[in-house]
Design an enzyme around this catalytic site. Structure first.
Site, short mmCIF file in Angstrom:
data_model
loop_
_atom_site.label_atom_id
_atom_site.label_comp_id
_atom_site.label_asym_id
_atom_site.label_seq_id
_atom_site.Cartn_x
_atom_site.Cartn_y
_atom_site.Cartn_z
N GLY A 130 -3.24 -6.89 10.74
CA GLY A 130 -1.67 -6.91 10.86
C GLY A 130 -1.16 -5.83 10.00
O GLY A 130 -0.10 -5.15 10.53
N CYS A 134 -8.50 1.53 -2.36
CA CYS A 134 -9.28 1.01 -3.32
C CYS A 134 -9.96 2.26 -4.00
O CYS A 134 -10.32 2.02 -5.30
CB CYS A 134 -10.42 0.04 -2.80
#
Ligand code: PLP
Length: 384
Positions: A200, A325
């Site tokens: 999303g 990350c």
């Protein structure tokens, strides 16, 4: 100083229409969709509408092929770990060296459980080695997971061709389409794709919701046990506001994709050409003939990408060195390393990813500030 947000592959702003669609479920319609009473039960139909909206965007034949999850990472885990563990014999797991950690993580998990794992090479432009893939899929029952589009370079993989090879050999094909859904037109019912992940927050819906398309008839072993929700594939009371928001975001993406892609691509191209013009020693990473319309990954020789980002940040400009990350660690990107980007360039790469809310003024600001930043860092670099 106004914000210049060019990091849409990391996350996106929630669209106003998406937020508005969610509000009733954060205020009046707070019942549990599994309840027998009308107050709770009435909420269920909104989840089903969202399921239809997601199915429509990706071309799933049946909305029941959509399972809601908490994010793209969970979708990838459900597909790979759940798909691998549900196969009759331990399959050969095949993936690429440029996948997101949310794919390589579950692939390595299966390897630790005794499955054979093969990670395919890419070439200098980030393109998959299809000959090796063909050989590997023929070697026995396989579960193959290859991303639709790379999050760092935007390079698009030929998922139709890959899926055909995998399915012809009797394997199962999953694609991580987290960066592709909402940016590329797709029709999974006409493609040899067994499972597809989406998220999303990459497409103007909130964080905390994703979905996995699972073609009818494909078995997956659930990761979250203890409830009947999502037809037993994912236990837990549904995150109704976010699911409704994801449905709305899919509806909007379907309506706006063509026009938005043209607008965003034109801005991305102007940004890229402008940077190449004014920054000597800059180069684009990835196959420019098959790339997402919003992404550019650029290397600057002999300076650190992290230093560029910090100085851009001082000017209010948000970009990234690649995957969120990997940012924060000084390890060079595994994607650029797999592409054999030379050492002097691999450390100096940054990614701009544009989106619906990007403007021509944003591009102008980068074209003003970035050359100064690069010039300043080159003055300080001992290697120049
Ligand atoms: N796959 C790709 C290609 C991504 O870019 C990301 C996020 O950056 C993910 C998976 C993980 O998605 P999520 O943040 O929804 O867990």
């Amino acid at each position: 100083m106004s914000l210049v947000y060019l990091d849409n592959n990391a996350t996106t702003q929630i669209a106003d229409e998406v937020r508005d669609s969610m509000m009733p479920f954060l205020t009046d319609l707070w019942g549990n969709p599994s309840s027998m009473h009308t107050f709770g039960g009435q909420v269920k139909k909104y989840i089903e509408t969202a399921r239809e909206q997601v199915a429509a965007l990706i071309g799933a034949a049946d909305p029941q092929e959509i399972t809601f999850t908490s994010c793209g990472s969970e979708s990838n885990n459900l597909a790979i770990r759940g798909g691998g563990e549900a196969m009759d014999k331990s399959p050969h797991v095949i993936t690429s060296k440029v996948e997101h950690a949310a794919v390589s993580g579950p692939c390595h998990y299966l390897e630790d459980c005794g499955f054979r794992l093969t990670k395919l090479d890419v070439d200098g432009l980030g393109r998959l080695d299809l000959d090796t893939l063909q050989r590997e899929v023929k070697a026995g029952k396989n579960l193959t997971s290859i991303m639709w589009a790379n999050n760092e370079t935007g390079v698009i993989f030929p998922v139709g061709l890959i899926g055909e090879m995998v399915q012809e050999a009797g394997g199962l094909f999953h694609t991580d389409a987290v960066q592709a859904v909402g940016k590329l037109p797709m029709n999974v019912s006409e493609l040899p794709i067994d499972m597809l992940s989406l998220s999303g927050h990459k497409m103007h819906a909130p964080k905390g919701v994703g979905a996995l398309y699972i073609r009818r008839g494909i078995k997956v072993k659930p990761l979250v046990l203890g409830g009947h929700q999502e037809r037993g594939r994912r236990a837990g009371t549904e995150n109704v506001p976010c699911i409704v928001g994801l449905g709305k975001a899919c509806e909007l993406a379907g309506k706006m994709m063509d026009d938005e892609n043209m607008r965003v691509k034109a801005m991305r191209d102007r940004l890229e050409e402008g940077i190449l013009d004014v920054c000597p020693g800059a180069r684009i990473n990835g196959d420019i003939s098959s790339r997402l319309p919003n992404t550019t990954n650029i290397s600057f020789d002999y300076i650190e990408g992290e230093a560029i980002l910090l100085m851009l940040d001082d000017c209010g400009i948000c970009a990234s060195t690649g995957s969120a990350c990997a940012s924060g660690s000084l390890e060079p990107s595994h994607v650029l390393r797999a592409m054999s980007v030379p050492g002097n360039a691999v450390h100096g790469s940054i990614r701009f990813s544009l989106g619906t809310y990007s403007t021509e003024e944003n591009v102008d600001t980068v074209l003003t500030e970035l050359p100064r930043v690069v010039h300043r860092l080159r003055e300080l670099s001992p290697f120049v």
